[in-house]
Design a protein around this motif. Structure first.
Motif, PDB file in Angstrom:
ATOM      1  N   ASP A 156       0.211  -6.009   3.792  1.00 33.62           N
ATOM      2  CA  ASP A 156      -0.629  -6.446   1.827  1.00 33.62           C
ATOM      3  C   ASP A 156      -1.410  -5.326   1.792  1.00 33.62           C
ATOM      4  O   ASP A 156      -1.675  -4.571   2.271  1.00 33.62           O
ATOM      5  CB  ASP A 156      -1.566  -7.454   1.983  1.00 33.62           C
ATOM      6  CG  ASP A 156      -0.594  -9.235   3.250  1.00 33.62           C
ATOM      7  OD1 ASP A 156       1.194  -8.406   2.706  1.00 33.62           O
ATOM      8  OD2 ASP A 156      -0.559  -9.641   3.013  1.00 33.62           O
ATOM      9  N   ASP A 157      -0.394  -4.763   0.413  1.00 36.01           N
ATOM     10  CA  ASP A 157      -1.464  -3.598  -0.030  1.00 36.01           C
ATOM     11  C   ASP A 157      -1.395  -2.685  -0.356  1.00 36.01           C
ATOM     12  O   ASP A 157      -1.687  -1.913  -0.711  1.00 36.01           O
ATOM     13  CB  ASP A 157      -2.620  -4.141  -0.421  1.00 36.01           C
ATOM     14  CG  ASP A 157      -2.888  -5.589  -1.498  1.00 36.01           C
ATOM     15  OD1 ASP A 157      -1.697  -6.823  -2.018  1.00 36.01           O
ATOM     16  OD2 ASP A 157      -3.416  -6.397  -1.230  1.00 36.01           O
ATOM     17  N   GLU A 160       1.134   0.378  -1.051  1.00 34.53           N
ATOM     18  CA  GLU A 160       1.085   0.976  -2.168  1.00 34.53           C
ATOM     19  C   GLU A 160       0.298   1.375  -2.304  1.00 34.53           C
ATOM     20  O   GLU A 160       0.361   1.876  -3.411  1.00 34.53           O
ATOM     21  CB  GLU A 160       0.915  -1.084  -2.947  1.00 34.53           C
ATOM     22  CG  GLU A 160       1.703  -1.711  -2.837  1.00 34.53           C
ATOM     23  CD  GLU A 160       2.035  -2.680  -1.819  1.00 34.53           C
ATOM     24  OE1 GLU A 160       2.400  -3.993  -1.808  1.00 34.53           O
ATOM     25  OE2 GLU A 160       1.987  -2.475  -0.686  1.00 34.53           O
ATOM     26  N   THR A 164       1.422   4.799  -3.515  1.00 31.25           N
ATOM     27  CA  THR A 164       1.402   4.975  -5.319  1.00 31.25           C
ATOM     28  C   THR A 164       0.473   6.752  -5.735  1.00 31.25           C
ATOM     29  O   THR A 164       0.154   7.483  -4.758  1.00 31.25           O
ATOM     30  CB  THR A 164       0.460   4.862  -5.774  1.00 31.25           C
ATOM     31  OG1 THR A 164       1.375   3.187  -5.905  1.00 31.25           O
ATOM     32  CG2 THR A 164       0.589   4.572  -7.578  1.00 31.25           C
ATOM     33  N   ARG A 204       6.003  -1.978  -4.494  1.00 33.78           N
ATOM     34  CA  ARG A 204       5.741  -4.116  -3.864  1.00 33.78           C
ATOM     35  C   ARG A 204       6.621  -4.469  -2.871  1.00 33.78           C
ATOM     36  O   ARG A 204       6.950  -4.935  -2.906  1.00 33.78           O
ATOM     37  CB  ARG A 204       4.744  -4.689  -4.969  1.00 33.78           C
ATOM     38  CG  ARG A 204       4.578  -5.715  -4.090  1.00 33.78           C
ATOM     39  CD  ARG A 204       3.836  -6.860  -5.744  1.00 33.78           C
ATOM     40  NE  ARG A 204       4.924  -6.503  -6.553  1.00 33.78           N
ATOM     41  CZ  ARG A 204       5.005  -6.781  -7.824  1.00 33.78           C
ATOM     42  NH1 ARG A 204       4.000  -7.074  -8.544  1.00 33.78           N
ATOM     43  NH2 ARG A 204       6.009  -7.433  -8.434  1.00 33.78           N
ATOM     44  N   ASN A 208       8.298  -5.398  -0.508  1.00 30.79           N
ATOM     45  CA  ASN A 208       8.697  -7.315  -0.063  1.00 30.79           C
ATOM     46  C   ASN A 208       8.918  -7.509   1.517  1.00 30.79           C
ATOM     47  O   ASN A 208       9.895  -8.848   1.466  1.00 30.79           O
ATOM     48  CB  ASN A 208       7.829  -8.159  -1.183  1.00 30.79           C
ATOM     49  CG  ASN A 208       6.441  -8.040  -1.892  1.00 30.79           C
ATOM     50  OD1 ASN A 208       5.460  -8.003  -0.720  1.00 30.79           O
ATOM     51  ND2 ASN A 208       6.526  -8.536  -3.335  1.00 30.79           N
TER      52      ASN A 208
END
Length: 287
Positions: A156-157, A160, A164, A204, A208
């Motif tokens: 999760d997270d 990204e 980025t 994201r 996913n």
């Protein structure tokens, strides 16, 4: 008219389906064929394939939820929801029975579509993927030789945050690493994918697709209880999944052709477009 539209002269459209806006490209006329892209790609993956198929078919090429010019909601990246998106798009366009061609994540979506709506799928083509519940889990097992990026993308997270601002370096790594010939994906094509996955929410959404894979595999167990009856074509690149994809679904179908594509890696439509065009033309034209 943007650069892509001007160069390739495809018709771009949008539709509201399943409470989101999907972008799609259409070309040609005749029986409908839906082409579903993989990650980290968009509809643009099929640019060299569309013109040939459009000579005989209505070709429908969506950006999946989360990719390209389609909406990028927080949820809905399980393959059942993605398949429903495409099914509702086909329905809205006025078609009932379609042939499906999917690559990578798009092949997982096509496989789910074919199992959920089997009466509405004339033919199914799966390209260079392993399917959740049908061998993908072994590829995800890093401790036993699996590919590292599956685990990374599922965190999760963090992906990204790390990718980025470095979208080119990260995405270009895959195009070079997973191709038989690293120059087969041109710099202008990489730039287009980087442009799309640099948009807000795009990374994201792409990650996913991966974060739902274990749940997809659990859901797909029910598909082993019956056989698909439509003709199926399954190909992998020789330095990628090879013939394993075809072999992995033999237990649930009596109608699978295909095998391994020589001198080809993961990105079949861009590495070996002529081979794919010939294979699709032959397969789709068979009665």
């Amino acid at each position: 008219m943007n650069k892509i539209e001007g160069k390739f002269n495809f018709e771009h459209h949008t539709a509201i389906v399943n409470d989101i806006r999907l972008h799609y490209v259409m070309a040609g006329s005749g029986e409908p064929i839906v082409l579903l892209h993989g990650w980290p790609q968009t509809w643009y993956e099929w640019k060299d394939i569309i013109p040939a198929l459009a000579q005989s078919y209505t070709v429908i090429v969506p950006d999946l939820r989360g990719a390209g010019l389609s909406d990028k909601p927080v949820t809905g990246y399980d393959k059942l929801t993605l398949a429903k998106d495409i099914y509702l798009l086909v329905e809205q366009l006025g078609f009932k029975e379609v042939s499906l061609v999917g690559h990578d994540i798009g092949a997982m979506v096509a496989f789910t579509y074919a199992n959920e709506y089997p009466e509405d799928v004339k033919k199914l083509v799966l390209l260079d993927t392993l399917l959740p519940g049908f061998g993908l889990e072994q590829l995800m097992d890093v401790a036993n030789g699996g590919m590292w990026h599956f685990g990374f993308h599922m965190v999760d997270d963090l992906p990204e945050a790390l990718v980025t601002g470095r979208e080119y370096q990260y995405l270009n790594y895959y195009f070079k690493k997973l191709s038989y010939n690293p120059t087969s994906i041109k710099e202008e094509d990489v730039a287009e994918y980087v442009r799309q996955y640099s948009k807000p929410g795009a990374l994201r959404a792409g990650f996913n697709y991966y974060r739902t894979l274990l749940d997809d595999g659990q859901y797909n167990q029910q598909y082993k209880e019956h056989k698909l009856t439509m003709p199926i074509l399954a190909y992998g690149g020789e330095t990628s999944t090879g013939d394993y994809l075809r072999q992995s679904i033999l237990a649930i179908t009596d109608h699978v052709e295909g095998g391994s594509i020589p001198e080809c890696g993961h990105y079949i439509a861009e590495e070996q477009p002529e081979f794919l065009i010939n294979a699709l033309t032959k397969f789709l034209s068979q009665s």
